[in-house]
Design an enzyme around this catalytic site. Structure first.
Site, mmCIF file in Angstrom:
data_model
loop_
_atom_site.group_PDB
_atom_site.id
_atom_site.type_symbol
_atom_site.label_atom_id
_atom_site.label_comp_id
_atom_site.label_asym_id
_atom_site.label_seq_id
_atom_site.Cartn_x
_atom_site.Cartn_y
_atom_site.Cartn_z
ATOM 1 C CD GLU A 40 -2.806 0.897 2.733
ATOM 2 O OE1 GLU A 40 -2.291 0.160 3.595
ATOM 3 O OE2 GLU A 40 -4.065 1.591 2.568
ATOM 4 C CE LYS A 114 -7.560 0.580 3.290
ATOM 5 N NZ LYS A 114 -6.527 1.411 4.176
ATOM 6 C CB CYS A 155 -4.423 -2.003 4.216
ATOM 7 S SG CYS A 155 -3.561 -1.640 5.494
HETATM 8 O O1 LIG Z 1 -2.286 6.703 5.221
HETATM 9 C C1 LIG Z 1 -1.825 6.265 4.071
HETATM 10 O O2 LIG Z 1 -0.982 7.475 3.493
HETATM 11 C C2 LIG Z 1 -2.409 5.309 3.416
HETATM 12 N N1 LIG Z 1 -3.113 4.556 4.244
HETATM 13 C C3 LIG Z 1 -2.990 3.630 5.150
HETATM 14 O O3 LIG Z 1 -1.936 3.271 5.428
HETATM 15 C C4 LIG Z 1 -4.184 3.148 5.765
HETATM 16 C C5 LIG Z 1 -4.859 3.982 6.570
HETATM 17 S S1 LIG Z 1 -3.903 4.941 7.917
HETATM 18 N N2 LIG Z 1 -3.519 1.811 6.609
HETATM 19 C C6 LIG Z 1 -4.617 0.962 6.808
HETATM 20 O O4 LIG Z 1 -5.397 0.642 6.595
HETATM 21 C C7 LIG Z 1 -3.886 -0.184 8.215
HETATM 22 C C8 LIG Z 1 -4.924 -0.978 8.630
HETATM 23 C C9 LIG Z 1 -4.567 -1.503 9.990
HETATM 24 O O5 LIG Z 1 -3.782 -1.349 10.591
HETATM 25 C C10 LIG Z 1 -5.738 -2.555 10.610
HETATM 26 O O6 LIG Z 1 -6.717 -2.949 9.915
HETATM 27 O O7 LIG Z 1 -5.553 -2.794 11.665
#
Ligand SMILES: O=C(O)CNC(=O)[C@H](CS)NC(=O)CCC(=O)C(=O)O
Length: 276
Positions: A40, A114, A155
Site C-alpha cells: 500500500e 480501497k 489493507c
Molecule cells: O495513510 C496512508 O497514506 C495510506 N493508508 C494507510 O496506510 C491505511 C490507513 S492509515 N492503513 C491501514 O488501513 C492499516 C489498517 C490496520 O492497521 C488494521 O486494520 O489494523
C-alpha cells in the site's frame, strides 16, 4: 509461476521511493519472478497532508505509476502496485488509495480504489482517520492474469469477510492485501486475519507490506508492522518477511486452489439463509 512480494519502508520522497522500489523489483526479477507485488502507498507515506499535496499528483502525472509501468514493460512482468495515493476531483480534495495491475506490456489492466477506510481509535493515544485524507472506493474488482483471477483488496479491507467472499464468488483464486498495517493491530490480528481469508476462500493470500518507521513531519513518526505474508489456499504460511525491507520470491502454484477447495468445498456448501 514465480512471484515476489516487495517489503518497503517508503519515505515522503516519491523519487527516492521509486529508486528503491525499482532496485528491489529488478533483484526479484533476476531471481525469476514474473509477477511482482508492492505494498500500500508505494509512492509516499507522510504524516502531513500538506506535504502529500505538495509532492503527489493525479494518476496521469504520477511519477511512480509512469516509472513502474515502464519498468514492468522493460522486464516483461506482471506488476501489482499495492497502491498509490493519487489526487482526484473530490470536492474535499481527498486522494484515492488506488491499486493498479500492470500487464507485461506496461498497460494498466485494472484499478481498485480501497473501499474500507481505517477510521479507528486503537487506544494509548493511537488513532487514524483515513477518510479525512482519502475518498473511499465503491466498487469491488477482480482482474485476470493468464493463469488465474485476482481479487483486489487493500489493507484494512482484510477485516471485511463479505468483500473477500464477493471476490471469490466472482472467481478470484488469488486475493491481494497490500498493506501499511499498524504495529499494534498487526501484532494482534495480521496473521489471523490473513490466514482466515485464505482458509475460508480456498485462495492464495498475498500481502506485501510497509515496514519500519516513516516520515515524522508532524512530530511523531508513523510506524508500520512489516511481516509481508504469503498464505497458501490451505492456510499454510509460506512466507513471512519479518521486519527488514527486501523481497521474497515464492512459487505461486494455482493447482493448490482446486486442491484446497476439493478438500473443503466451503464455496459449494455455502447456503443462503433468512435473517436472524
Ligand atoms: O495513510 C496512508 O497514506 C495510506 N493508508 C494507510 O496506510 C491505511 C490507513 S492509515 N492503513 C491501514 O488501513 C492499516 C489498517 C490496520 O492497521 C488494521 O486494520 O489494523
Amino acid at each position: 509461476m514465480k512471484a515476489a512480494l516487495l517489503q518497503l519502508n517508503v519515505s515522503d520522497d516519491p523519487v527516492a521511493n521509486l529508486v528503491e522500489t525499482t532496485a528491489l523489483l529488478r533483484a526479484a526479477v533476476a531471481e525469476g519472478a514474473q509477477f511482482v507485488l508492492t505494498p500500500e502507498v508505494t509512492n509516499c507515506i507522510s504524516t502531513s497532508r500538506d506535504r502529500q499535496r505538495e509532492v503527489l499528483q493525479d494518476e496521469a502525472s504520477d511519477i511512480t505509476l509512469a516509472g513502474l509501468r515502464a519498468e514492468a514493460a522493460a522486464q516483461g512482468i506482471w506488476l501489482l502496485i499495492g497502491s498509490l495515493a493519487v489526487k482526484t476531483d473530490d470536492p474535499d480534495g481527498r486522494f484515492a488509495n488506488r491499486q493498479f495491475l500492470i500487464a507485461p506490456d506496461g498497460g494498466i489492466q485494472a484499478r481498485y480504489d480501497k473501499i474500507h477506510m481505517f477510521d479507528v481509535e486503537i487506544g494509548q493515544g493511537e488513532s487514524y482517520r483515513e477518510s479525512a485524507g482519502y475518498r473511499p472506493g465503491r466498487r469491488a474488482v477482480v482482474a485476470d492474469l493468464p493463469a488465474f483471477r485476482l481479487g483486489m483488496a487493500t489493507c484494512y479491507d482484510m477485516r471485511f469477510g463479505h468483500l473477500s467472499r464477493a471476490l471469490v464468488q466472482a472467481g478470484a483464486q488469488v486475493l491481494v492485501y497490500p498493506s501499511a498495517f499498524s504495529p499494534v493491530t498487526g501484532a494482534a490480528h495480521w496473521h489471523s486475519l490473513l490466514r482466515a481469508r485464505a482458509i475460508e476462500s480456498g485462495a492464495w493470500v498475498l500481502a506485501p507490506a510497509q515496514t519500519g518507521t516513516h516520515d515524522a513531519t508532524e512530530g511523531k513518526p508513523r510506524s508500520t508492522y512489516g511481516h509481508s505474508l504469503v498464505v497458501d489456499p490451505w492456510g499454510d504460511v509460506l512466507v513471512d518477511a519479518g521486519t527488514e525491507t527486501g523481497f521474497s520470491v515464492f512459487d505461486l502454484d494455482i493447482d493448490r486452489v482446486a486442491n484446497a477447495r476439493r478438500r473443503i468445498p466451503a464455496l459449494e456448501n455455502a447456503r443462503d439463509f433468512d435473517g436472524p
